[in-house]
Structures are given as structure tokens and as C-alpha cells.
Design a protein around this motif. Structure first.
Motif, short mmCIF file in Angstrom:
data_model
loop_
_atom_site.label_atom_id
_atom_site.label_comp_id
_atom_site.label_asym_id
_atom_site.label_seq_id
_atom_site.Cartn_x
_atom_site.Cartn_y
_atom_site.Cartn_z
N SER A 195 0.83 -1.20 0.00
CA SER A 195 0.00 0.00 0.00
C SER A 195 0.86 1.24 0.00
O SER A 195 0.40 2.32 -0.39
CB SER A 195 -0.96 0.01 1.20
N TYR A 196 2.11 1.12 0.42
CA TYR A 196 3.04 2.24 0.42
C TYR A 196 4.43 1.66 0.21
O TYR A 196 4.66 0.48 0.50
CB TYR A 196 2.98 3.00 1.76
N PHE A 197 5.35 2.46 -0.31
CA PHE A 197 6.70 1.94 -0.47
C PHE A 197 7.72 2.94 0.05
O PHE A 197 7.73 4.11 -0.33
CB PHE A 197 7.02 1.63 -1.93
N ASN A 198 8.58 2.45 0.92
CA ASN A 198 9.72 3.19 1.44
C ASN A 198 10.87 2.20 1.50
O ASN A 198 10.83 1.23 2.26
CB ASN A 198 9.40 3.75 2.84
N ALA A 199 11.88 2.43 0.69
CA ALA A 199 13.00 1.50 0.63
C ALA A 199 13.67 1.33 1.99
O ALA A 199 14.21 0.27 2.31
CB ALA A 199 14.03 1.96 -0.39
N GLY A 200 13.62 2.37 2.82
CA GLY A 200 14.20 2.26 4.14
C GLY A 200 13.53 1.21 5.00
O GLY A 200 14.19 0.54 5.82
N HIS A 201 12.21 1.04 4.83
CA HIS A 201 11.50 0.03 5.59
C HIS A 201 11.93 -1.38 5.18
O HIS A 201 11.69 -2.34 5.92
CB HIS A 201 9.99 0.16 5.39
N ARG A 237 10.89 1.79 -9.97
CA ARG A 237 9.52 1.78 -10.51
C ARG A 237 8.53 2.40 -9.54
O ARG A 237 7.63 3.15 -9.92
CB ARG A 237 9.10 0.33 -10.81
N PHE A 238 8.67 2.07 -8.27
CA PHE A 238 7.75 2.62 -7.27
C PHE A 238 7.87 4.14 -7.18
O PHE A 238 6.88 4.85 -7.03
CB PHE A 238 8.04 2.00 -5.90
N TYR A 239 9.10 4.62 -7.25
CA TYR A 239 9.33 6.05 -7.05
C TYR A 239 9.08 6.90 -8.29
O TYR A 239 9.06 8.13 -8.21
CB TYR A 239 10.77 6.28 -6.57
N ALA A 240 8.90 6.28 -9.44
CA ALA A 240 8.77 7.03 -10.69
C ALA A 240 7.53 7.90 -10.73
O ALA A 240 7.51 8.93 -11.42
CB ALA A 240 8.78 6.07 -11.87
N CYS A 249 8.09 8.01 -0.66
CA CYS A 249 9.13 8.87 -0.06
C CYS A 249 10.29 9.15 -0.99
O CYS A 249 11.04 10.10 -0.76
CB CYS A 249 9.63 8.23 1.23
N GLY A 250 10.50 8.35 -2.03
CA GLY A 250 11.67 8.51 -2.87
C GLY A 250 11.54 9.64 -3.87
O GLY A 250 10.48 10.24 -4.06
N ILE A 251 12.64 9.94 -4.53
CA ILE A 251 12.69 10.99 -5.54
C ILE A 251 12.64 10.35 -6.91
O ILE A 251 13.46 9.47 -7.21
CB ILE A 251 13.98 11.84 -5.36
N PRO A 252 11.69 10.75 -7.77
CA PRO A 252 11.56 10.09 -9.07
C PRO A 252 12.74 10.36 -9.99
O PRO A 252 13.40 11.40 -9.90
CB PRO A 252 10.27 10.71 -9.63
N PHE A 253 13.02 9.38 -10.84
CA PHE A 253 14.00 9.49 -11.92
C PHE A 253 15.46 9.53 -11.44
O PHE A 253 16.35 9.80 -12.24
CB PHE A 253 13.73 10.71 -12.81
N ARG A 254 15.67 9.26 -10.15
CA ARG A 254 17.02 9.20 -9.62
C ARG A 254 17.14 7.99 -8.69
O ARG A 254 16.19 7.66 -7.98
CB ARG A 254 17.38 10.47 -8.84
N ARG A 255 18.29 7.35 -8.70
CA ARG A 255 18.46 6.14 -7.89
C ARG A 255 18.92 6.47 -6.48
O ARG A 255 19.85 7.24 -6.28
CB ARG A 255 19.43 5.17 -8.56
N GLU A 256 18.29 5.82 -5.53
CA GLU A 256 18.47 6.12 -4.11
C GLU A 256 19.32 5.08 -3.39
O GLU A 256 19.09 3.88 -3.53
CB GLU A 256 17.09 6.18 -3.46
N PHE A 295 -4.42 -1.23 9.29
CA PHE A 295 -3.48 -0.36 10.00
C PHE A 295 -2.27 -0.07 9.11
O PHE A 295 -1.13 -0.31 9.49
CB PHE A 295 -3.05 -1.01 11.31
N ASN A 296 -2.53 0.44 7.93
CA ASN A 296 -1.48 0.65 6.94
C ASN A 296 -1.25 2.12 6.62
O ASN A 296 -0.62 2.46 5.63
CB ASN A 296 -1.82 -0.12 5.65
#
Length: 454
Positions: free
Chosen positions: A14-20, A188-191, A198-205, A403-404
């Protein structure tokens, strides 16, 4: 030697955060340093790039001694199916689960066919305790009298943990191995910035897990309960070394610092910024913190050191809603506007986290908060108020999955519909903030130079 698979089961996030997702790889790295551990593999099947046939192949061919299943607030949808696949295709494997959800609602997991549940402490400690104990016991894996922070199944019942789970000093953390992370799926998620991930599109984190624990104590945040009120933070040298090594091996374009309150230790932040300014390691980067832990001088220094985005928990500007927040999170409008001016002067995008449905707030007040934040140039990321303390062990998977931070949950969920079928106007108004059309997209990627083609 014990062979281990660490896996995030298939589900639609339901959400994407690479840190998680970084704990999957940090636990793997920590296990690889244990003398009783053999092969340690990782699999992120929750990034929409793997089907159940592929999961079945992995389980049938891998024949792991232990399968450690990472859990999260919205990753429970596929758990029961995954367990069925694991029991069918790798029947001798022992199944343990760890993650944010089991640390907050461990009793919920006892309804499933699992062998152990990490309930408290750092995830590395819990999984390692279980794996090391199995290695010492040998077949048929006679359980101990109890493990710190881990509940172990015994027949039809459970052995309760013996004390709280362990916590590691930052020097003991093993940062993620970038060679095993599916960055192409993260991209793909951040695009699509309209999703407000939470990520910035078009740049790799590159995610750098810099700190654990937080003394602020928001009741809608899981960090203090899981990782403690005392912050633990990596040395600056370790951070610099990890970034340098990662950039040398992979075309990352910015750094995301994964820390609950990044500027809690201002001396540490100043040292890091000065190191970035001096070089040779000088990445663009972003972080999350609180308004209370920022100042004009610090923001200016962060901008000179390459910071392109600061995320802060604005939560609400409604007075009645701020009464339930920790004192350090109660934000006057003038303070937020001043921060926006500092960020603008420093060339930093200000990202405002806003909570929809926070007790004491209204849909009209939330709309005013969002509009005020946007009027000073801030990017806005709304999430639904989620009372984690209202979760119970006897909840169904469907109830827990609410609870998401997107759906109305807890006691409020029971009142979300007027007749069991149609949303009440209040609920519909709340959902409009999260799921309505979004046409204010970030342009912060333009401040981040692109590196070689991926």
C-alpha cells in the motif's frame, strides 16, 4: 551449519519506502557473521517482480533450515498463503517472523503455523537467537526454556520470551549489501510522484540506515516501542565509508538517510555536513526530522552540504489537534513558515507530513493545513491517522491490514460507514486527501545530477 532464507512475502504494497525494507538485508548481513550460520539468502517478493511459481521454486530447491519471514503493517495479506507454500514445498524448514507488526502486535501471529515470533528488541538479535539455538540443539530442534524477545512454539502452545530482546550498538550493525537489493524495482515505485512515496523520481536512491530509536514519543509512531527512546547512531566515519563504497560500486544518484529524527544530534549532523563540503564524498541527500530540531543556521549548512529535501512531521496546524502531540511536535504556523523560508534560501525542498483524521482535527482543518503548507512551497504527503495501540491479538488479517496508514482503522473504522455499504461524508472527505487527484509533483530531481546509465 544452518541455512537461512530471509523473505518478504508476495503482496501488493500500500506504500513503499526502501528504508523500511533495509532490515531484511541488515538481518541477513548480521546472520552471515554468526559462526553457526551457513548459507543466507534474501528474497524481496513484495516488490511486484515475483510470482508464486518463483517463490515455490525457491522454497522447493533451497531446502532451508530456517525461513525468516519479514512482516510489516500491510504485508500480511500474503502471509497465510506463503506459509502454506513453505509447509508444502519445504516441510523441514522452521518458520520465524520478524518486523514492525510483530513487534507491536505479536499475539496476532500466533494464529498462524509459525515456529517462532520476534516480539521485541532489534530484529537481528531475535532471528540470530533462534537460528543459533537451533544449530546448538540439532534435529529435531528441541526448543529452549525461552529466548530473549522471541516466542517459540511448543506443541499446541507457546514458550514466552525470557526478557526483552537484545539491542545492538551501532558498531555491530551490518549495513545492507547493495549487490542483493532489487533497485530496478525500487525505481519503478518512485517514478510516479503522484503516489507520494518517499523517494525521488528518476534518480536512484541509496538508503543509509543511520539511526534507531527516538525520544520524541509520538503515539502514532512505532519507533520508540520497537527501538527504544534512546537514539543509537552510526559514527560519521562509518556513514562516509558506506556511501563511498556504494557509489564506487553502483550508479547511485542521491542518499536517503533512514533515521527517525535525523537532526536530533546536531553536532553529528554538522560534522557530516562539513565532511560532505570538504569532499571527496559529496552526495546529494535527503532526510526526515522534526521542525523543533532544525534552525536557520543548520538548514543553511545542510543546503551547502548537498541536502535537497527535508521531510518534517507537520501533522496539523489545528490547535485542537496539536493538544495530543508531544510538546516538541506542536508547531506554530509562523515557525513552519520560517522553516519554509530557510529551506527555500538553502535550495532545499520542504516535504510536510500531514496526518488525516488526527484526533481533534476536522476535514476542513486538514484542508487548511495542506493549503497553508503548499502556499509556502512545501510538498505535502498525507497519511491516515493510525492508532497502533488499538490493535489486538484476536484481529483478523483483514482488520490488521487496515493499519497501513491509508485506511481508517481501529475504533474509527467501525464508524467509517453509515449503513455498512456507503462511506459517510466524513470518511469520504478523509479519503479524498489520500486518494484524490494529485497535480503538484516534485521537481527536486532536477537538482540531482544523473550518473551513468543504469
Amino acid at each position: 551449519m544452518t541455512d537461512v532464507l530471509l523473505i518478504w512475502p508476495p503482496h501488493v504494497p500500500s506504500y513503499f519506502n526502501a528504508g523500511h525494507h533495509s532490515p531484511l538485508y541488515m538481518v541477513a548481513g548480521y546472520l552471515r557473521r554468526q559462526p553457526a550460520t551457513g548459507r543466507v539468502d534474501t528474497c524481496e517478493a513484495g516488490t511486484l517482480s515475483m510470482n508464486w511459481k518463483g517463490v515455490g521454486d525457491l522454497l522447493h530447491q533451497g531446502r532451508y533450515d530456517v525461513i525468516a519471514v519479514m512482516n510489516d503493517f500491510d504485508a500480511v495479506d500474503g502471509l497465510e498463503r506463503f506459509i502454506e507454500y513453505a509447509r508444502e514445498l519445504s516441510p523441514d524448514s522452521r518458520l520465524i517472523t520478524f518486523g514492525r507488526l510483530s513487534s507491536l502486535n505479536h499475539g496476532f501471529f500466533r494464529q498462524f503455523d509459525l515456529d517462532a515470533v520476534v516480539q521485541s528488541g532489534d530484529y537481528e538479535c531475535g532471528v540470530a537467537e533462534y537460528v543459533n539455538t537451533l544449530s546448538r540443539s540439532g534435529p529435531p530442534y528441541i526448543p529452549p526454556a525461552g529466548l530473549p524477545g522471541v516466542a517459540v512454539r511448543q506443541g499446541e502452545g507457546w514458550l514466552e520470551p525470557v526478557g526483552h530482546g537484545g539491542r545492538l550498538d551501532p558498531e555491530q550493525w551490518v549495513l545492507p549489501d547493495i549487490d542483493e537489493i532489487p533497485y530496478q524495482d525500487y525505481d519503478r515505485f518512485y517514478a510516479r510522484d503522484e503516489h507520494k512515496f518517499c523517494g525521488i523520481p528518476f534518480r536512484r536512491e541509496l538508503v543509509v540506515p543511520a539511526a534507531r530509536g527516538c525520544p520524541v514519543g509520538c503515539d502514532f509512531c512505532e519507533v520508540p516501542e520497537i527501538f527504544g527512546l534512546r537514539e543509537r547512531r552510526l559514527p560519521v566515519d562509518a556513514v562516509i565509508g558506506y556511501i563511498r563504497d556504494s557509489y564506487d560500486r553502483h550508479p547511485f544518484e542521491y542518499v536517503a538517510f533512514y533515521a527517525p529524527t535525523f537532526t536530533l544530534d546536531r553536532r553529528w549532523v554538522r560534522e557530516l555536513c562539513e565532511r560532505f563540503i570538504e569532499g571527496p564524498v559529496s552526495p546529494r541527500w535527503k532526510c526526515a526530522t522534526t521542525i523543533h530540531h532544525l534552525g536557520e543556521e543548520l538548514v543553511a549548512l545542510m543546503g551547502r552540504a548537498g541536502c535537497v529535501r527535508i521531510s518534517v512531521g507537520l501533522e496539523t496546524l489545528e490547535a485542537d489537534g496539536q493538544g495530543g502531540l508531544p510538546r516538541s511536535k506542536r508547531t506554530e504556523e509562523r515557525k513552519f513558515c520560517a522553516l519554509a523560508e530557510w529551506c527555500d534560501a538553502a535550495g532545499i525542498e520542504l516535504n510536510a507530513f500531514i496526518i488525516v483524521g488526527l484526533p481533534g482535527t476536522s476535514a476542513e482543518g486538514t484542508a487548511r493545513t495542506i493549503e497553508r503548507a503548499r502556499s509556502v512551497g512545501a510538498r505535502v504527503r498525507p497519511t491516515m491517522y493510525t492508532p497502533f495501540h488499538q490493535m489486538t491479538a484476536d484481529m483478523t488479517t483483514q482488520q490488521v491490514a487496515r493499519f497501513n496508514r491509508q485506511l481508517i482503522s481501529g475504533e474509527a473504522a467501525g464508524n467509517a460507514t453509515a449503513d455498512g455499504s456507503a462511506p459517510r461524508p466524513e470518511a469520504d472527505a478523509r479519503y479524498a486527501f489520500l486518494f484524490g487527484r494529485e497535480d503538484r509533483l516534485t521537481s527536486v530531481h532536477e537538482r540531482i545530477p544523473q550518473r551513468t546509465a543504469r
